[in-house]
Design a protein around this motif. Structure first.
Motif, PDB file in Angstrom:
ATOM      1  N   LYS A 216       0.858  -1.188   0.000  1.00  0.00           N
ATOM      2  CA  LYS A 216       0.000   0.000   0.000  1.00  0.00           C
ATOM      3  C   LYS A 216       0.892   1.235   0.000  1.00  0.00           C
ATOM      4  N   LYS A 217       0.374   2.325  -0.513  1.00  0.00           N
ATOM      5  CA  LYS A 217       1.164   3.562  -0.472  1.00  0.00           C
ATOM      6  C   LYS A 217       1.507   3.898   0.980  1.00  0.00           C
ATOM      7  N   GLU A 218       0.535   3.641   1.875  1.00  0.00           N
ATOM      8  CA  GLU A 218       0.756   3.887   3.307  1.00  0.00           C
ATOM      9  C   GLU A 218      -0.033   2.847   4.100  1.00  0.00           C
ATOM     10  N   LEU A 219       0.681   1.982   4.804  1.00  0.00           N
ATOM     11  CA  LEU A 219       0.028   0.931   5.589  1.00  0.00           C
ATOM     12  C   LEU A 219      -0.416   1.464   6.952  1.00  0.00           C
ATOM     13  N   GLU A 220      -1.450   0.842   7.497  1.00  0.00           N
ATOM     14  CA  GLU A 220      -1.991   1.308   8.774  1.00  0.00           C
ATOM     15  C   GLU A 220      -1.078   0.932   9.943  1.00  0.00           C
ATOM     16  N   SER A 221      -0.369  -0.178   9.818  1.00  0.00           N
ATOM     17  CA  SER A 221       0.476  -0.629  10.925  1.00  0.00           C
ATOM     18  C   SER A 221       1.762  -1.246  10.396  1.00  0.00           C
ATOM     19  N   VAL A 222       2.763  -1.314  11.263  1.00  0.00           N
ATOM     20  CA  VAL A 222       4.056  -1.890  10.894  1.00  0.00           C
ATOM     21  C   VAL A 222       4.005  -3.403  11.090  1.00  0.00           C
TER      22      VAL A 222
END
Length: 210
Positions: A160-166
């Motif tokens: 994803k361009k920006e994931l919700e969690s690591v």
């Protein structure tokens, strides 16, 4: 067959990258090494090496090179000198050499270092290097993996361009993604985050276009 320079070739992820490239019919790896005694590891595999330091002139390193993978890291010791300025130095040399594509190994969170609770200085350095590449005019892909581990790769990821969690991801899978991104049309001029998941790497990268 295209010549691919791998900066950080002697690192754990770098060695995976070299192995994948070395078994490819499309690419010939060139291992960029900092110490002469690292040559033996690659000589055994019949992999060409070039001796160069990210803190020095890199024009010789990119001679005859078609594409670049930056997978180098200071291990937290010289984040500005190596992870930031070293990357920028290689971007500059690549631009002069008219490299066709530059694939950057970054880190999850590097797109928003101000939000980090840990590794803030490291993420700032990676962010500056990433932005420098974006502004360089080179064709690029920036790969921002989660926490790296040394487990066997699964070949499946979540992108994803920006994931919700690591999350975590095997170094082997990161290497596969970096090599896949060498294709001119794959993740073209895109930065994305990636962790282990359920989607085959090639399919996950295609999803980025949508």
């Amino acid at each position: 067959m295209e010549n691919v320079l791998v900066a950080g070739a002697h690192g754990t992820t770098g060695k995976h990258i070299i192995n994948i490239l070395n078994n490819s019919k499309d690419y010939k790896p060139i291992a960029m090494i900092r110490k002469a005694d690292q040559k033996d590891f690659f000589n055994i595999k019949n992999v060409e090496t070039v001796l160069a330091d990210l803190e020095d002139n890199l024009s010789q390193a990119v001679e005859g090179v078609d594409k670049v993978i930056f997978a180098a890291g200071s291990g937290g010791e010289k984040v500005v000198e190596v992870d930031q300025e070293g990357a920028k130095r290689l971007v500059d040399a690549s631009k002069k050499a008219e490299i066709k594509k530059f694939v950057m190994l970054s880190s999850i969170g590097a797109g928003r270092p101000e939000k980090a609770d840990q590794l803030k200085e490291y993420l700032k350095a990676k962010h500056k290097a990433d932005e420098y590449l974006k502004d360089s005019g080179l064709d690029y892909t920036i790969v921002r993996p989660g926490t790296l581990n040394n487990e066997q790769g699964t070949g499946k990821v979540k992108v994803k361009k920006e994931l919700e969690s690591v999350g975590e991801i095997p170094r082997e899978d990161v290497a596969r993604i970096l090599v896949a991104a060498l294709q001119n049309t794959t993740a073209h001029n895109t930065a994305f985050e990636v962790v282990s998941g359920e989607v085959v790497i090639e399919e996950a990268l295609k999803e980025l276009k949508k």
